[in-house]
Structures are given as C-alpha cells and as structure tokens.
Scaffold this motif. Structure first.
Motif, mmCIF file in Angstrom:
data_model
loop_
_atom_site.group_PDB
_atom_site.id
_atom_site.type_symbol
_atom_site.label_atom_id
_atom_site.label_comp_id
_atom_site.label_asym_id
_atom_site.label_seq_id
_atom_site.Cartn_x
_atom_site.Cartn_y
_atom_site.Cartn_z
ATOM 1 N N SER A 46 89.199 17.926 -49.958
ATOM 2 C CA SER A 46 88.689 16.660 -49.420
ATOM 3 C C SER A 46 89.802 15.616 -49.334
ATOM 4 O O SER A 46 89.833 14.805 -48.403
ATOM 5 N N GLY A 328 83.190 15.572 -50.086
ATOM 6 C CA GLY A 328 83.729 14.878 -48.929
ATOM 7 C C GLY A 328 83.896 13.395 -49.187
ATOM 8 O O GLY A 328 83.997 12.956 -50.336
ATOM 9 N N TRP A 344 82.506 12.864 -43.827
ATOM 10 C CA TRP A 344 83.337 14.042 -43.565
ATOM 11 C C TRP A 344 83.253 15.006 -44.734
ATOM 12 O O TRP A 344 83.268 14.596 -45.904
ATOM 13 N N SER A 345 83.181 16.288 -44.437
ATOM 14 C CA SER A 345 83.163 17.321 -45.476
ATOM 15 C C SER A 345 84.583 17.688 -45.876
ATOM 16 O O SER A 345 85.545 17.369 -45.166
ATOM 17 N N GLU A 346 84.712 18.387 -46.991
ATOM 18 C CA GLU A 346 86.030 18.836 -47.451
ATOM 19 C C GLU A 346 86.652 19.841 -46.486
ATOM 20 O O GLU A 346 87.858 20.061 -46.505
#
Length: 367
Positions: A46, A328, A344-346
């Motif tokens: 992340s 995230g 946002w995701s990792e």
C-alpha cells in the motif's frame, strides 16, 4: 442493510473514473492511516502504491499519516530491544515520501502514545523527534509536543486556498500525563479552548476548503463503532452477544461509545456542523470507509482510512456510503467546481470514487 463485509473476491473496483481530468486538479490530499505494521524490505504494497500516487500529484498536494504509525506501543527508547523494528516501520513510511514535493503531516494515534499506557507522552515526544530529524522537512509531526491542537497547515495554488486542521484526538482519551491537563480544572479549560480554536479554523472565511484530520473517527461502521460480524454474536454462546452489547453501550476506552470518546465526538461534531461542506478524515478502525450526512446545503463527510497495513471487519453500508475490509488508503481531489473522494487498494485498484460536495468558495463568509 447487509451485515456482511465484502469477501476478498468481491472487492469493488472502479473500471472507469468519472472525475474531471487530472490536469484540472487544484489540490490533492492523501490519507494514510495505521501504517504501524509496515514492512520496509520489501516495501509494504500500500505504501508502494502511495509513493507512485504522490510522485504524480507533485507539489500541489499533501499526505497525512493518520496515526498508529508504530505498532504496538509506539517508538521505544533507543536502547530497547524492539527499537530497530519500530524504526523500520517508520522508515517504510518515509520511503513512500522520498523525493515527494508536496507537504507531509504525521499525526499520533493511541498506539503511538504507548497504547494509552503510562509514559505515553514520552513515547509520542520520542516519535515526533525521530520523525522530524529523519525527514528533515521541518515541523511535520502535528500537533506539537503532545498538545491537542488544533494546528493548521495552509496551502495555496493560484486562487485556491486549502487549510488542513490537525487534531490530536488521543489527547482527549489518554488517561495519564498530558499537556494542559495537570488538574481537572485545567483539563476542562483546555478542552473549551480547543473547541473555540477549532470553531475559528472551521468557519475561517479566508479559505476555500477546510479538511480536519485526527486519528479517531467520529462515525464508523467498524468494530470501534460497535459493528461486528455475525460470528462474534455466536461464539462463545451468549457471551458473544453480550460482548457486542458491551462494545455498543459502554465500550473500551478506544470505542466511540465510551464516555470520554462520545463526549469528544459530541463537542467536535457540533463544531463541524458550522462548515459546508465539512470533511473529517481519520484512521483507527482498520478499514476504508466513507460516511456522509446532510444535503447539498449542509454536507458532512467522514472518511476512515485506517488500513494501510492491517484490516478488520466493517459493515457494508448502503449507497452513497462505502465500507470495505481491504488494505489501502484514500485520496481527496479538489477541482474548481467539485471535490472527489477515492479509495485505493494495496494492489493499485481504485475501489471507490464519489463526488463529495460542490466546492465552496471562501468559507461561510462568502456564501
């Protein structure tokens, strides 16, 4: 409303953004919470994605690390056997902001205050000194010296003025020594002053946008907000439901329902109601959440971005709210006529985006 959290294979994703063109962005703020378990080598995924986004955003942006920067008890003394591990967790966060041209803000969370134990103030002062010496970016650990705040960071891009108001929410909850609280009378007086100073910052007519940041959420569909999965009720028999009831009515000191926490929430949110739109961002619950109240005339927006390195259950809310148990971070993008929130995701996927509110020129005084 569903009580199930989305499973890993049903995580939402925004296929095509409907935001204005990136070239039209006036300012961006990236919100990263609870990075205290970050790996340095390899760099926490992340934080790696965050670093990419920060490089793209450039100087017209700010990144806020929302506290719990070191698990489990903040930054130990220099000769402590766990000091090196703690330093590495901070160094991972530092690595994500290498060569970043925007502003940097670090807040303290309850874990940074030695998990609310004695010597919590000393722990947070140690971390402040280490972060500012390591980064050499000036006064980035806010508010200063374990004080409650509010402390303001102002930014400008052309005619656009942005004010980020930093709060030390753990100060309200910390049960031991802390500045401005030597006696009950002083504690009460300091809280009164915080509320007054916060009100002035929130209604400031000279700035276009105000973003308030602190570690603790005011609202949450996660465990600190009293939300638990069905299995918690069932196991062990009876005790599980009693535990959930306890967390909802009495709560631990770090739950919204607890006496000090709920009082803090009441006082802060009463001030937030004076700004439209108002955005408050926090970490603490280990999930990504967007919770909104009101309408276009009085829009209150609450962001929980506390899953940079750890995750926990979050109840899946109805639209337009959002909640997902996924590592995230979040970002706010300010355009001439709108503000957008995104998560946002990792893995670098945009999980959610939503127009927060019409942009509001020069505070309440210019409506």
């Amino acid at each position: 409303v569903s009580t199930k959290a989305p499973s890993a294979d049903s995580i939402p994703m925004v296929e095509s953004s409907t935001q204005p063109n990136e070239s039209e962005r006036l300012f961006s703020v990236f919100l990263v919470g609870d990075a205290g378990d970050a790996s340095l080598d390899p760099l926490e995924p992340s934080l790696s994605i965050l670093g990419e986004k920060l490089q793209q955003a450039g100087e017209n942006s700010t990144v806020v690390f929302l506290g719990d920067n070191v698990y489990p008890h903040g930054l130990p003394r220099e000769n402590h056997r766990k000091r090196e591990r703690a330093e590495n967790r901070l160094q991972a966060q530092f690595k994500s902001i290498e060569n970043y041209k925007g502003k940097v803000i670090f807040l303290a969370g309850n874990h940074d205050w030695n998990s609310s134990r004695r010597n919590g103030l000393q722990a947070v002062l140690r971390q402040e000194k280490f972060v500012e010496k390591s980064l050499n970016r000036g006064n980035v650990f806010l508010p200063d010296n374990g004080r409650p705040g509010p402390e303001l960071v102002k930014s400008k891009n052309g005619n656009f003025d942005m004010s980020i108001v930093a709060l030390n929410t753990q100060w309200w909850l910390h049960p031991h020594n802390k500045p401005g609280a030597e006696t009950e009378e002083e504690y009460a007086s300091t809280k009164k002053q915080i509320v007054q100073d916060l009100k002035e910052a929130v209604i400031d007519p000279s700035v276009d946008q105000v973003l308030v940041v602190g570690h603790h959420p005011m609202y949450s569909n996660g465990t600190n907000g009293g939300k638990f999965p069905l299995k918690t009720h069932l196991l062990p028999p009876i005790g599980g439901s009693l535990y959930v009831l306890y967390r909802n009515i009495i709560g631990t000191a770090q739950d919204i329902s607890s006496r000090k926490y709920s009082k803090m929430k009441e006082q802060l949110t009463s001030v937030f109601a004076d700004r439209n739109p108002l955005i408050y961002a926090s970490g603490h619950d280990h999930s990504l959440q967007y919770i909104t109240f009101g309408d276009e005339r009085r829009n209150q927006n609450y962001i929980v971005s506390g899953s940079a390195t750890v995750t926990s259950y979050v109840k899946n809310p109805e639209s337009p709210n959002f909640g997902v148990q996924q590592k995230g971070f979040s970002a706010l993008h300010y355009y001439e006529n709108s503000i957008w929130i995104e998560f946002w995701s990792e893995g670098g996927k945009r999980l959610f985006e939503q127009e927060v509110a019409p942009i509001h020129q020069k505070g309440l005084g210019k409506e």
